[in-house]
Design an enzyme around this catalytic site. Structure first.
Site, PDB file in Angstrom:
ATOM      1  N   ASP A 142     -13.211   7.041   6.754  1.00 15.08           N
ATOM      2  CA  ASP A 142     -11.895   6.395   6.789  1.00 15.08           C
ATOM      3  C   ASP A 142     -11.187   6.678   5.466  1.00 15.08           C
ATOM      4  O   ASP A 142     -11.565   6.155   4.425  1.00 15.08           O
ATOM      5  CB  ASP A 142     -12.082   4.890   7.013  1.00 15.08           C
ATOM      6  N   HIS A 166     -13.921  -1.600   6.158  1.00 14.12           N
ATOM      7  CA  HIS A 166     -12.745  -2.356   6.627  1.00 14.12           C
ATOM      8  C   HIS A 166     -13.002  -3.042   7.968  1.00 14.12           C
ATOM      9  O   HIS A 166     -13.770  -2.555   8.794  1.00 14.12           O
ATOM     10  CB  HIS A 166     -11.598  -1.362   6.781  1.00 14.12           C
ATOM     11  N   SER A 177     -10.936  -0.400   0.099  1.00 15.42           N
ATOM     12  CA  SER A 177      -9.673  -1.158   0.054  1.00 15.42           C
ATOM     13  C   SER A 177      -9.597  -2.207  -1.031  1.00 15.42           C
ATOM     14  O   SER A 177      -8.528  -2.453  -1.567  1.00 15.42           O
ATOM     15  CB  SER A 177      -9.408  -1.904   1.353  1.00 15.42           C
ATOM     16  N   HIS A 203      -7.059   4.911   2.178  1.00 14.38           N
ATOM     17  CA  HIS A 203      -6.540   4.729   0.815  1.00 14.38           C
ATOM     18  C   HIS A 203      -6.620   5.990  -0.030  1.00 14.38           C
ATOM     19  O   HIS A 203      -6.242   5.989  -1.190  1.00 14.38           O
ATOM     20  CB  HIS A 203      -7.290   3.600   0.111  1.00 14.38           C
ATOM     21  N   GLU A 210     -15.728   4.236   4.089  1.00 13.77           N
ATOM     22  CA  GLU A 210     -14.390   4.562   3.623  1.00 13.77           C
ATOM     23  C   GLU A 210     -14.541   5.577   2.497  1.00 13.77           C
ATOM     24  O   GLU A 210     -15.568   5.601   1.827  1.00 13.77           O
ATOM     25  CB  GLU A 210     -13.681   3.306   3.091  1.00 13.77           C
ATOM     26  N   LYS A 252       0.185   3.766   4.944  1.00 13.66           N
ATOM     27  CA  LYS A 252       0.025   3.522   3.514  1.00 13.66           C
ATOM     28  C   LYS A 252       0.793   4.591   2.735  1.00 13.66           C
ATOM     29  O   LYS A 252       2.012   4.583   2.757  1.00 13.66           O
ATOM     30  CB  LYS A 252      -1.454   3.396   3.186  1.00 13.66           C
ATOM     31  N   ASN A 298       0.831  -1.206   0.000  1.00 18.12           N
ATOM     32  CA  ASN A 298       0.000   0.000   0.000  1.00 18.12           C
ATOM     33  C   ASN A 298       0.867   1.258   0.000  1.00 18.12           C
ATOM     34  O   ASN A 298       0.427   2.326   0.400  1.00 18.12           O
ATOM     35  CB  ASN A 298      -0.916   0.008   1.224  1.00 18.12           C
TER      36      ASN A 298
HETATM   37  C1  LIG Z   1      -5.222  -0.421   6.224  1.00 19.21           C
HETATM   38  C2  LIG Z   1      -6.528   0.112   6.695  1.00 19.21           C
HETATM   39  C3  LIG Z   1      -6.738   0.426   8.022  1.00 19.21           C
HETATM   40  C4  LIG Z   1      -5.737   0.097   9.077  1.00 19.21           C
HETATM   41  O1  LIG Z   1      -4.595   0.867   9.023  1.00 19.21           O
HETATM   42  P1  LIG Z   1      -3.244   0.284   9.651  1.00 19.21           P
HETATM   43  O2  LIG Z   1      -2.431   1.487   9.917  1.00 19.21           O
HETATM   44  O3  LIG Z   1      -2.649  -0.627   8.626  1.00 19.21           O
HETATM   45  O4  LIG Z   1      -3.636  -0.445  10.888  1.00 19.21           O
HETATM   46  C5  LIG Z   1      -7.938   1.008   8.370  1.00 19.21           C
HETATM   47  N1  LIG Z   1      -8.905   1.243   7.461  1.00 19.21           N
HETATM   48  C6  LIG Z   1      -8.734   0.920   6.167  1.00 19.21           C
HETATM   49  C7  LIG Z   1      -9.811   1.199   5.193  1.00 19.21           C
HETATM   50  C8  LIG Z   1      -7.553   0.336   5.751  1.00 19.21           C
HETATM   51  O5  LIG Z   1      -7.392  -0.015   4.481  1.00 19.21           O
END
Ligand SMILES: *Cc1c(COP(=O)(O)O)cnc(C)c1O
Length: 390
Positions: free
Chosen positions: A208, A133, A183, A211, A179, A242, A47
Site C-alpha cells: 500500500d 491501515h 500513516s 503515503h 504499507e 493524497k 494529506n
Molecule cells: C488513506 C489511506 C487509504 C485509503 O485511501 P482513501 O482514498 O482515502 O480511501 C488506504 N491505505 C492507507 C495506508 C491510507 O493511508
C-alpha cells in the site's frame, strides 16, 4: 444495556475515555490556510502533500470534465460508467507505476476492500504488519482468510509466521500486506527484505503506497520504484486522494490481476464509477507529480521537513522520509489539549488517538505540504517546542 439508549451509552463511554470524536467544519480554504469558526488556521492536518488539491491545472481539468461528461458517471464501470477519461487515467497509472495495467476505485479504502477478498479466501492465510491501515485489515477480514499479524517491521517475526504456515497450513495461498510508508509514524517498511522473504516462502505481496506516491521514488512513483522492485510486488495499491490531489483509489499490477478484479472485486462491480471531475483532476495530478514541477514540489516538501525537525523531538529526516511527522505525546488527554492549544496559536494539527494508534501512544500528527510557507513551518516548530516542553 437498553437497546433503545445504546448510542447514548456508548457515547458516554467514549467521552469518559477521551476517545470521543466530533466533526468540525471548515468554512473556506485558501491554499494551506483554512477557516474554522471564522478563525484562520494553517492546515498541518491534510494529506495533500504536494498542495495539488489547490492546483489551478487540477481545478480546471475537474471543471472541464464535468462540462464534457457530466457531474456524475451515472452507472457502475461494467454497465455504462467507463468513460474515456477512466480508461485514460488507468493507462497513465499503469505507465506511472510501470506495471502492465491498473484499475481505479471510488477510494483507496474501496480498492483494499474489493481487492483482497477477490483474490484470497477461506483456506488462505493473510499476514499483516501490525500498523497496517484499517482498510487493509477490513479487506483481510472480509476475505475470510486466516489472519496473522507481525509486530511493526519485525521481519524475524514475519519469517516465523511464514514458517508456521508452511508447517501447519500446507498448500495455503499466502498474502503479505504492508504499507510502504506508514500513516501514523511516517516510517517505511524494509521492502527489499520483505520481497526476499516472500519469494522464499512463495507468498504474494500487497504493498500500500498511499503515503509514498508523489513523495518517494523517481517521479514520485513510490517506494517499490525507488527500490527497483516493481516487478517483485504482486499487488500495488495506491490512492488518488493524497499527494495526487483528487479522490479515489487504484490497484496496479499484471493484466491478469486487473482482469480478475474487474470480474470479482465487489467494491468495483457494485459501485458507481468515480465522477468525471475526480478522474480528470487525478490525470492532471499525475502529470504534475511525474514532471519537473513535481521534483520542485518534492524539494519544497523536504525543505519544510528539515525545518520542522531540526530541533524538535521528532524523528530525523533519514529515519522518516515522508511528509508525516509524528510528535508522540502518550496520554490521550494531553495530546488533545496540545492540539487545542495549537489551534489557539493558529495551527491545525490533529491529535491521533486509540484506536487509530495503540493506547498510550497518542500523538500530534503533523503532515507537511510542499505548499506550506517556510515561516509557517518555523512558527509551528517553535509553538510545539514551547507547549510540549516535557
Ligand atoms: C488513506 C489511506 C487509504 C485509503 O485511501 P482513501 O482514498 O482515502 O480511501 C488506504 N491505505 C492507507 C495506508 C491510507 O493511508
Amino acid at each position: 444495556m437498553n437497546s433503545s439508549s445504546f448510542p447514548e451509552e456508548l457515547i458516554t463511554e467514549l467521552k469518559q475515555r477521551s476517545l470521543y470524536r466530533q466533526l468540525r467544519t471548515i468554512e473556506a480554504v485558501n491554499g494551506t490556510s483554512v477557516s474554522r469558526t471564522g478563525k484562520p488556521l494553517v492546515n498541518f492536518a491534510s494529506n495533500d502533500y504536494l498542495g495539488l488539491t489547490q492546483h489551478p491545472k487540477l481545478k480546471i481539468a475537474a471543471a472541464d470534465a464535468a462540462q464534457r461528461f457530466g457531474a456524475g458517471s451515472g452507472a457502475s464501470r461494467l454497465i455504462t460508467g467507463t468513460l474515456a477519461i477512466h480508461s485514460e487515467l488507468e493507462a497513465r497509472l499503469a505507465a506511472f507505476k510501470q506495471t502492465p495495467a491498473a484499475l481505479t476505485f471510488e477510494s483507496g479504502y474501496a480498492a483494499a476492500l474489493g481487492t483482497i477478498p477477490a483474490l484470497f479466501g477461506q483456506g488462505d492465510v493473510i499476514i499483516l504488519d501490525k500498523l497496517a491501515h484499517a482498510s487493509l485489515i477490513d479487506g483481510a477480514r472480509l476475505s475470510g482468510a486466516e489472519i496473522r499479524v507481525y509486530p511493526h517491521n519485525r521481519l524475524e517475526r514475519l519469517a516465523e509466521l511464514l514458517d508456521w504456515v508452511r508447517e501447519k497450513r500446507r498448500g495455503a495461498k499466502i498474502l503479505i500486506i504492508t504499507e510502504s510508508v506508514f500513516s501514523m509514524d511516517g516510517d517505511s517498511c524494509p521492502l527489499a527484505e520483505i520481497v526476499e522473504l516472500k519469494d522464499k516462502f512463495g507468498a504474494a505481496l500487497l504493498l500500500d503506497e498511499a503515503h509514498a506516491i508523489g513523495v518517494l521514488g523517481p517521479n514520485g512513483a513510490g517506494l517499490a520504484a525507488e527500490c527497483g522492485l516493481i516487478d517483485r510486488v504482486e499487488i500495488h495499491l495506491g490512492t488518488l486522494s493524497k499527494a495526487i490531489g483528487s479522490s479515489g483509489g487504484f490497484i496496479a499490477g499484471p493484466s491478469s490481476l486487473i482482469d480478475l478484479l474487474i470480474n470479482r472485486a465487489r467494491t468495483f462491480i457494485y459501485s458507481t464509477a468515480p465522477p468525471p471531475a475526480a478522474i480528470a483532476a487525478a490525470i492532471e495530478g499525475l502529470g504534475v507529480i511525474a514532471s519537473a514541477a513535481g521534483d520542485q514540489l518534492r524539494d519544497a516538501l523536504w525543505r519544510n521537513h528539515e525545518v520542522l525537525t531540526v530541533t524538535s523531538k521528532s524523528p530525523k529526516r533519514e529515519e522518516v522520509r515522508s511528509a508525516i511527522v509524528p510528535v508522540i505525546v502518550g496520554s490521550e488527554e494531553e495530546a488533545l489539549s496540545l492540539s487545542e492549544e495549537l489551534v489557539e496559536h493558529g495551527f491545525l494539527v490533529p491529535a491521533v488517538r486509540f484506536p487509530t494508534v495503540p493506547r498510550g501512544s497518542a500523538r500530534l500528527r503533523v503532515t507537511l505540504s510542499a505548499a506550506h510557507q517556510l515561516q509557517d513551518v518555523v512558527n509551528l516548530r517553535e509553538a510545539i517546542n514551547t507547549l510540549h516542553a516535557g
